[in-house]
Design a protein around this motif. Structure first.
Motif, mmCIF file in Angstrom:
data_model
loop_
_atom_site.group_PDB
_atom_site.id
_atom_site.type_symbol
_atom_site.label_atom_id
_atom_site.label_comp_id
_atom_site.label_asym_id
_atom_site.label_seq_id
_atom_site.Cartn_x
_atom_site.Cartn_y
_atom_site.Cartn_z
ATOM 1 N N ARG A 209 0.922 -1.099 0.091
ATOM 2 C CA ARG A 209 0.099 -0.024 0.025
ATOM 3 C C ARG A 209 1.136 1.125 0.140
ATOM 4 N NH1 ARG A 209 -2.859 -2.376 3.864
ATOM 5 N NH2 ARG A 209 -4.316 -3.677 2.816
ATOM 6 N N ASP A 210 2.099 0.986 0.873
ATOM 7 C CA ASP A 210 2.912 2.264 0.976
ATOM 8 C C ASP A 210 4.002 2.196 -0.113
ATOM 9 O OD1 ASP A 210 4.636 3.718 3.836
ATOM 10 O OD2 ASP A 210 4.597 4.174 1.620
ATOM 11 N N PHE A 211 4.216 2.958 -1.041
ATOM 12 C CA PHE A 211 5.382 2.832 -1.953
ATOM 13 C C PHE A 211 6.381 3.706 -1.700
ATOM 14 C CE2 PHE A 211 3.792 -0.389 -4.785
ATOM 15 C CZ PHE A 211 2.450 -0.411 -4.464
ATOM 16 N N SER A 212 6.763 4.173 -0.478
ATOM 17 C CA SER A 212 7.793 5.201 -0.090
ATOM 18 C C SER A 212 9.089 4.337 -0.195
ATOM 19 C CB SER A 212 7.532 5.995 1.164
ATOM 20 O OG SER A 212 7.408 4.917 2.262
ATOM 21 N N PRO A 213 10.048 5.075 -0.375
ATOM 22 C CA PRO A 213 11.261 4.245 -0.703
ATOM 23 C C PRO A 213 11.682 3.304 1.029
ATOM 24 C CG PRO A 213 11.775 6.481 -1.419
ATOM 25 C CD PRO A 213 10.376 6.387 -0.915
ATOM 26 N N PRO B 219 17.346 4.174 3.651
ATOM 27 C CA PRO B 219 17.092 5.919 3.585
ATOM 28 C C PRO B 219 17.972 6.526 4.651
ATOM 29 C CG PRO B 219 15.413 4.450 4.744
ATOM 30 C CD PRO B 219 16.565 3.488 4.080
ATOM 31 N N ILE B 220 17.946 7.727 4.410
ATOM 32 C CA ILE B 220 18.975 8.693 5.033
ATOM 33 C C ILE B 220 18.094 9.623 5.693
ATOM 34 C CG2 ILE B 220 20.657 10.358 5.092
ATOM 35 C CD1 ILE B 220 21.733 9.452 2.518
ATOM 36 N N GLY B 221 18.105 9.753 7.227
ATOM 37 C CA GLY B 221 17.415 10.310 7.775
ATOM 38 C C GLY B 221 17.657 11.905 7.555
ATOM 39 N N ALA B 222 16.781 13.121 8.096
ATOM 40 C CA ALA B 222 16.653 14.572 7.939
ATOM 41 C C ALA B 222 16.501 15.012 9.209
ATOM 42 C CB ALA B 222 16.288 14.960 6.908
ATOM 43 N N GLU B 223 16.941 16.291 9.387
ATOM 44 C CA GLU B 223 16.406 17.060 10.536
ATOM 45 C C GLU B 223 15.004 17.426 10.494
ATOM 46 O OE1 GLU B 223 19.810 19.612 12.839
ATOM 47 O OE2 GLU B 223 19.234 20.185 10.674
ATOM 48 N N HIS B 224 14.287 17.003 11.722
ATOM 49 C CA HIS B 224 12.991 17.429 11.799
ATOM 50 C C HIS B 224 12.937 19.269 11.522
ATOM 51 C CE1 HIS B 224 8.968 18.239 13.784
ATOM 52 N NE2 HIS B 224 8.629 16.891 13.757
ATOM 53 N N LEU C 101 5.831 29.275 9.534
ATOM 54 C CA LEU C 101 6.020 30.420 8.371
ATOM 55 C C LEU C 101 7.096 30.216 7.532
ATOM 56 C CD1 LEU C 101 6.002 33.340 11.021
ATOM 57 C CD2 LEU C 101 3.928 32.952 9.419
ATOM 58 N N LYS C 102 7.987 29.589 7.922
ATOM 59 C CA LYS C 102 9.140 29.259 7.178
ATOM 60 C C LYS C 102 8.912 28.207 5.962
ATOM 61 C CE LYS C 102 13.617 29.415 8.020
ATOM 62 N NZ LYS C 102 14.975 29.452 8.433
ATOM 63 N N TYR C 103 8.207 27.179 6.350
ATOM 64 C CA TYR C 103 7.760 26.083 5.566
ATOM 65 C C TYR C 103 6.730 26.230 5.089
ATOM 66 C CZ TYR C 103 12.244 24.368 7.446
ATOM 67 O OH TYR C 103 13.600 24.451 7.842
ATOM 68 N N GLY C 104 5.594 27.062 5.511
ATOM 69 C CA GLY C 104 4.254 27.089 4.739
ATOM 70 C C GLY C 104 3.470 26.080 5.148
ATOM 71 N N VAL C 105 3.553 25.628 6.471
ATOM 72 C CA VAL C 105 2.858 24.532 6.999
ATOM 73 C C VAL C 105 1.473 25.243 7.584
ATOM 74 C CG1 VAL C 105 2.746 22.575 8.939
ATOM 75 C CG2 VAL C 105 4.965 23.053 7.517
ATOM 76 N N ASP C 106 0.365 24.414 7.219
ATOM 77 C CA ASP C 106 -1.109 25.064 7.901
ATOM 78 C C ASP C 106 -1.408 24.445 9.189
ATOM 79 O OD1 ASP C 106 -1.838 22.822 6.742
ATOM 80 O OD2 ASP C 106 -2.671 23.598 5.159
ATOM 81 N N ASP C 107 -0.664 23.631 9.766
ATOM 82 C CA ASP C 107 -1.396 22.778 10.814
ATOM 83 C C ASP C 107 -0.134 22.392 11.709
ATOM 84 O OD1 ASP C 107 -2.557 21.237 12.747
ATOM 85 O OD2 ASP C 107 -3.607 20.191 11.290
ATOM 86 N N LEU D 234 7.227 14.322 6.976
ATOM 87 C CA LEU D 234 8.448 14.819 7.453
ATOM 88 C C LEU D 234 9.572 14.318 5.834
ATOM 89 C CD1 LEU D 234 8.461 13.017 10.779
ATOM 90 C CD2 LEU D 234 8.535 15.332 10.269
ATOM 91 N N GLU D 235 9.321 13.554 5.095
ATOM 92 C CA GLU D 235 10.125 13.472 4.021
ATOM 93 C C GLU D 235 10.148 14.560 3.227
ATOM 94 O OE1 GLU D 235 9.602 8.493 2.938
ATOM 95 O OE2 GLU D 235 8.437 9.846 2.082
ATOM 96 N N GLN D 236 9.052 15.460 3.274
ATOM 97 C CA GLN D 236 9.249 16.595 2.303
ATOM 98 C C GLN D 236 10.363 17.458 2.907
ATOM 99 O OE1 GLN D 236 5.162 18.387 1.721
ATOM 100 N NE2 GLN D 236 4.602 16.981 3.237
#
Ligand code: ZN
Length: 380
Positions: A15-19, A126-131, A358-364, A376-378
């Motif tokens: 169902r999930d096709f993420s890397p 998969p390589i992690g990234a900073e939250h 504000l920086k990342y344009g997140v609405d919630d 988070l992958e974005q």
């Protein structure tokens, strides 16, 4: 297989096709492949192994071609195809190893399984990234570190004394009502100043630092705080602040303005303007709110022909609270060299989550804390 009852691998529907999900599925499959291959002891085992994995009609390879590759959404096809090819090669190699292996006997098989074929492609981890919150939280101290500030931290469970009293919120003062506090249960038997709560701001660390360090002092304090706010798109009962404190013998409001103007330009771009507007905080006097010109619309209040939502079309965004440290606060740490007649200082604080929004344009704001990898992958 040596025992027919042994459960054999059946590829799942994806169902999930993420890397990361694909890696997990491929890993499971390869682990099963290795296990089943290890169990091959004679020719009939080997035929059964080969048919299970490679039969044209319903072998595992045919099945993953249907269930994984053909079912994958268009944009995941490449990732899936890559893994299916890797798997195909590993299955073929195993079948080959099996044929040679059972003929040469168990010893040879073990030796063979120990050898590593370095020509096989590896599995992509998969390589992690900073939250985004951590990233935003770390950017601010680095700006202040360049100005000679050091980073301080303190406990999240705090006493009434540090969270309120020593910051000039006297018991029963109405200013306490503005910070909906989460108290630790069963503290009533203690004197009020010793009662525990989840800190409502990072400011208690200012007092703790001044108790430990003599002036002059320049610190930034990042940390987690809690308030009794029901969660919605812009509120969370847990959020993050970062604040700063500078105390020396002749610090003025001019130093405060210069420092924050520099910091805002470093954080939001050299073209932003700052605007100070009078405000009230119990622990600073005078106090101000700092607005920066909207770094999303450039201060115009418009994005093309649309209104700019983050600044509500005003061209300004409120970013921090600040002010000169109230002499009453210094009274609580006077014994360590903070005589309000001799020292002065300024303090400032801002919400990390709000800046990240504000920086990342997140609405919630809730999206930050739900741990959904797709969100988070974005930011990876
Ligand atoms: Zn704007």
């Amino acid at each position: 297989m040596s025992s027919k009852s042994q459960t054999r691998y059946v590829p799942p529907k994806l169902r999930d096709f993420s890397p990361s999900a694909l890696d997990k599925a491929a890993e499971k499959l390869l682990a099963a492949l290795e296990k089943e291959w290890q169990a091959v002891a004679n020719e009939s085992d080997w035929r059964s192994f080969r048919d299970h994995w490679m039969a044209r009609k319903d072998g595992v390879l045919t099945q993953i071609n249907e269930l994984w590759l053909k079912a994958a959404p268009k944009d995941a096809k490449r990732e899936v195809g890559q893994r299916v090819n890797e798997i195909k090669k590993r299955v073929e190699d195993s079948a080959q190893r099996g044929e040679n292996g059972y003929k040469a006997g168990a010893k040879a098989r073990i030796a063979d399984s120990d050898s590593v074929d370095i020509s096989l492609p590896g599995l992509r981890r998969p390589i992690g990234a900073e939250h985004p919150i951590i990233k935003t939280r770390n950017e601010t101290p680095s700006v202040f570190r360049n100005l000679g500030y050091s980073v301080e931290e303190g406990p999240v469970i705090e006493t009434d004394y540090y969270n309120f009293e020593a910051l000039n919120f006297p018991p029963n003062h109405p200013a306490r009502d503005t910070q909906d506090t989460l108290f630790v249960a069963n503290q009533e038997a203690k004197p009020q100043r010793e009662r525990l709560m989840l800190r409502t701001h990072t400011s208690p660390v200012q007092i703790r630092a001044m108790e430990r360090m003599k002036p002059p002092i320049r610190i930034v304090i990042p940390g987690k705080v809690h308030r009794n706010d029901p969660p919605d798109a812009s509120h969370s009962p847990m959020f993050h602040q970062i604040e700063g404190l500078a105390v020396d013998t002749s610090i003025t409001f001019g130093d405060l303005k210069g420092t924050l103007d520099h910091a805002m330009k470093a954080l939001f771009g050299s073209s932003v303007k700052t605007h100070f507007r009078p405000s009230f905080f119990p622990f600073t006097e005078p106090s101000a709110e700092v607005m920066v010109s909207c770094f999303i619309c450039g201060g115009s209040g418009k994005r093309g022909s649309d209104p700019c939502r983050p600044c509500k079309q005003t061209g300004w965004i409120e970013i921090l609270g600040c002010g000169m440290v109230d002499p009453n606060v210094f009274e609580f740490v006077k014994h360590n060299g903070y005589d309000p007649k001799k020292v002065s200082g300024f303090a400032f604080g801002m919400g990390v989550d709000r800046i990240a929004i504000l920086k990342y344009g997140v609405d919630d704001i809730q999206l930050f804390f739900q741990g959904d990898v797709r969100f988070l992958e974005q930011f990876g």
